[in-house]
Design an enzyme around this catalytic site. Structure first.
Site, PDB file in Angstrom:
ATOM      1  N   LYS A 143       0.708  -1.197  -0.078  1.00  0.00           N
ATOM      2  CA  LYS A 143       0.089   0.042   0.122  1.00  0.00           C
ATOM      3  C   LYS A 143       0.932   1.184   0.067  1.00  0.00           C
ATOM      4  O   LYS A 143       2.113   1.279   0.402  1.00  0.00           O
ATOM      5  CB  LYS A 143      -0.876   0.007   1.230  1.00  0.00           C
ATOM      6  CG  LYS A 143      -0.262   0.116   2.580  1.00  0.00           C
ATOM      7  CD  LYS A 143      -0.087   1.521   3.302  1.00  0.00           C
ATOM      8  CE  LYS A 143       0.569   1.429   4.582  1.00  0.00           C
ATOM      9  NZ  LYS A 143       1.319   2.463   4.962  1.00  0.00           N
ATOM     10  N   PRO A 150       9.465  -4.427   0.146  1.00  0.00           N
ATOM     11  CA  PRO A 150      10.383  -4.014   1.071  1.00  0.00           C
ATOM     12  C   PRO A 150       9.869  -4.247   2.513  1.00  0.00           C
ATOM     13  O   PRO A 150       8.892  -4.083   2.747  1.00  0.00           O
ATOM     14  CB  PRO A 150      10.950  -2.684   0.881  1.00  0.00           C
ATOM     15  CG  PRO A 150       9.901  -2.249  -0.049  1.00  0.00           C
ATOM     16  CD  PRO A 150       9.239  -3.272  -0.618  1.00  0.00           C
ATOM     17  N   ALA A 178       9.173  -0.655   5.675  1.00  0.00           N
ATOM     18  CA  ALA A 178       9.295   0.451   4.744  1.00  0.00           C
ATOM     19  C   ALA A 178       8.262   1.310   4.529  1.00  0.00           C
ATOM     20  O   ALA A 178       8.283   2.081   3.590  1.00  0.00           O
ATOM     21  CB  ALA A 178       9.493  -0.408   3.250  1.00  0.00           C
ATOM     22  N   ALA A 210       3.394  -1.654   4.210  1.00  0.00           N
ATOM     23  CA  ALA A 210       2.450  -2.575   5.017  1.00  0.00           C
ATOM     24  C   ALA A 210       2.785  -3.938   4.529  1.00  0.00           C
ATOM     25  O   ALA A 210       2.046  -4.933   4.333  1.00  0.00           O
ATOM     26  CB  ALA A 210       0.848  -2.231   4.653  1.00  0.00           C
ATOM     27  N   GLY A 211       4.229  -4.258   4.135  1.00  0.00           N
ATOM     28  CA  GLY A 211       4.539  -5.671   3.700  1.00  0.00           C
ATOM     29  C   GLY A 211       3.954  -6.687   4.495  1.00  0.00           C
ATOM     30  O   GLY A 211       3.087  -7.750   4.251  1.00  0.00           O
ATOM     31  N   GLY A 212       4.424  -6.521   6.109  1.00  0.00           N
ATOM     32  CA  GLY A 212       3.994  -7.636   7.055  1.00  0.00           C
ATOM     33  C   GLY A 212       2.567  -7.669   7.167  1.00  0.00           C
ATOM     34  O   GLY A 212       1.956  -8.701   7.365  1.00  0.00           O
ATOM     35  N   SER A 213       1.838  -6.275   7.284  1.00  0.00           N
ATOM     36  CA  SER A 213       0.303  -6.454   7.510  1.00  0.00           C
ATOM     37  C   SER A 213      -0.539  -7.208   6.240  1.00  0.00           C
ATOM     38  O   SER A 213      -1.369  -7.692   6.411  1.00  0.00           O
ATOM     39  CB  SER A 213      -0.046  -4.862   7.613  1.00  0.00           C
ATOM     40  OG  SER A 213       0.545  -4.362   8.795  1.00  0.00           O
ATOM     41  N   SER A 214       0.029  -6.775   5.121  1.00  0.00           N
ATOM     42  CA  SER A 214      -0.419  -7.477   3.909  1.00  0.00           C
ATOM     43  C   SER A 214      -0.244  -8.932   3.841  1.00  0.00           C
ATOM     44  O   SER A 214      -1.381  -9.606   3.447  1.00  0.00           O
ATOM     45  CB  SER A 214       0.292  -6.868   2.577  1.00  0.00           C
ATOM     46  OG  SER A 214      -0.543  -7.000   1.552  1.00  0.00           O
ATOM     47  N   ASP A 220      -2.559  -1.780  10.510  1.00  0.00           N
ATOM     48  CA  ASP A 220      -3.134  -1.677   9.061  1.00  0.00           C
ATOM     49  C   ASP A 220      -3.420  -2.924   8.577  1.00  0.00           C
ATOM     50  O   ASP A 220      -3.726  -2.999   7.297  1.00  0.00           O
ATOM     51  CB  ASP A 220      -1.649  -1.398   8.253  1.00  0.00           C
ATOM     52  CG  ASP A 220      -1.217  -0.080   8.458  1.00  0.00           C
ATOM     53  OD1 ASP A 220      -1.859   0.770   8.548  1.00  0.00           O
ATOM     54  OD2 ASP A 220      -0.109  -0.034   8.177  1.00  0.00           O
TER      55      ASP A 220
HETATM   56  O1  C5P Z   1      -0.635  -1.810  15.430  1.00  0.00           O
HETATM   57  P1  C5P Z   1       0.625  -1.866  15.007  1.00  0.00           P
HETATM   58  O2  C5P Z   1       1.397  -3.078  15.821  1.00  0.00           O
HETATM   59  O3  C5P Z   1       0.925  -2.166  13.706  1.00  0.00           O
HETATM   60  O4  C5P Z   1       1.627  -0.610  15.457  1.00  0.00           O
HETATM   61  C1  C5P Z   1       2.930  -0.610  15.573  1.00  0.00           C
HETATM   62  C2  C5P Z   1       3.365   0.654  16.563  1.00  0.00           C
HETATM   63  O5  C5P Z   1       2.892   1.826  15.753  1.00  0.00           O
HETATM   64  C3  C5P Z   1       2.665   0.626  17.674  1.00  0.00           C
HETATM   65  O6  C5P Z   1       3.522  -0.042  18.737  1.00  0.00           O
HETATM   66  C4  C5P Z   1       2.618   2.080  17.960  1.00  0.00           C
HETATM   67  O7  C5P Z   1       3.913   2.634  18.749  1.00  0.00           O
HETATM   68  C5  C5P Z   1       2.271   2.809  16.580  1.00  0.00           C
HETATM   69  N1  C5P Z   1       1.096   3.113  16.465  1.00  0.00           N
HETATM   70  C6  C5P Z   1       0.339   3.997  16.862  1.00  0.00           C
HETATM   71  N2  C5P Z   1      -0.965   4.434  16.545  1.00  0.00           N
HETATM   72  C7  C5P Z   1      -1.423   3.791  15.559  1.00  0.00           C
HETATM   73  C8  C5P Z   1      -0.856   2.771  14.835  1.00  0.00           C
HETATM   74  C9  C5P Z   1       0.298   2.491  15.333  1.00  0.00           C
HETATM   75  O8  C5P Z   1       1.090   4.692  17.916  1.00  0.00           O
HETATM   76  N3  C5P Z   1      -2.791   4.052  15.301  1.00  0.00           N
END
Ligand code: C5P
Length: 287
Positions: free
Chosen positions: A13, A97, A100, A103-107, A139
């Site tokens: 994304k 990548p 990066a 959103a590679g891991g989320s995807s 994500d």
């Molecule tokens: O949800 P995810 O594990 O992908 O988020 C990674 C890090 O990004 C969280 O630990 C937080 O530090 C930050 N984050 C945030 N607010 C969001 C999404 C992510 O603070 N809405």
């Protein structure tokens, strides 16, 4: 569970906009971002053989245990549905990548959830699958849905938007990494001086006005990078625009920068120039 070998594509994304509106009680941040899917993709191959749950990829530093988001998604699905998913081997052919902002891991996690929902016969609704995805990462719900969307809240409150008009996209990841939690912490210490025109981007998408979208691309995280990182991001943006991009911005918490092009030849020239310095440069298209 007995099921045949399966395959799923996990698309990257880009953030057409990213705004941080404040800190929430749960420590996460309230966001407003417009995201779009591009055709740079990982391929996930699923085999129901061997023992337990395993994840493999050609990227040596990617975890293969349960801290890998693909494995975390499989475990979250198992917990939520009570379906047996093991034995399961997830083989990932990575092209997006890593770390990066794309959103590679989320995807990958979203692809695992879509696949398991299909083969286990759980038949969860999109909404139910997104609720499981939310536990894996902010994500992931967007990646389950894909396309062009406005993401609010932690990133899980989604509104589908008309698609980003067809264009070429050049992605370029500079040779440094940015820690997502560190960048969120950094933005809390700063006054945000400039914000994206989220409503303007939404209106431009509704009008299918690519130029209107491109001239509004903006990500608040660009302003809080370290000076040297900011300089690199600016220089990549300048290269993209000098080669004819309608607009350029950093995606997610970076450091990948992208440019939108209406002319494929201009995109090819930008790709060629950037790929000489940055091995993680890609020429792709909207999905
Ligand atoms: O949800 P995810 O594990 O992908 O988020 C990674 C890090 O990004 C969280 O630990 C937080 O530090 C930050 N984050 C945030 N607010 C969001 C999404 C992510 O603070 N809405």
């Amino acid at each position: 569970m007995s099921a045949p070998e399966g395959r799923e594509l996990a698309y990257a994304k880009i953030n057409l906009s990213l705004d941080v509106l404040g800190v929430r009680e749960d420590g996460y941040h309230e966001l407003a971002m417009v995201m779009a899917t591009v055709d740079l993709a990982d391929t996930l191959i699923f085999r129901h053989e061997g023992e337990g749950l395993r994840v493999e990829s050609q990227v040596s530093f990617l975890p293969t245990d349960r801290t890998n988001l693909a494995a975390a998604a499989a475990i979250a699905f198992q917990k939520a549905t009570g379906r047996t998913i093991e034995p399961l081997m997830i083989q990932m052919d990575k092209h997006i990548p890593v770390c990066a902002g794309t959103a590679g891991g989320s995807s990958d996690a979203a692809a695992v959830l879509r696949y398991l929902n299909r083969v286990t016969g759980a038949e969860l609704s999109l909404q139910e699958l997104q609720t499981i995805g939310e536990r894996v990462g902010s994500d992931v719900p967007y990646c389950i849905m894909g396309g062009t969307a406005l993401a609010e809240g932690r990133g899980e409150r989604l509104t589908a938007l008309p698609p980003l008009p067809q264009c070429a996209v050049v992605l370029c990841k500079p040779n440094f990494s940015v820690s997502t939690p560190a960048l969120f912490a950094q933005i809390d210490r700063c006054k945000i001086r400039r914000r994206p025109d989220t409503n303007g981007i939404v209106a431009a998408l509704q009008a299918q006005d690519l130029q209107g979208v491109a001239r509004r691309l903006y990500n608040v995280f660009e302003d809080v990078l370290l000076v040297r990182q900011k300089r690199t991001v600016e220089s990549i943006k300048n290269t993209l625009v000098n080669q004819g991009a309608l607009g350029a911005a950093m995606t997610g918490t970076g450091p990948t920068v992208f440019g939108l092009f209406s002319e494929v030849t201009a995109a090819e020239a930008a790709y060629k120039e950037l790929a000489e310095y940055y091995p993680n440069t890609f020429l792709c298209h909207t999905v």
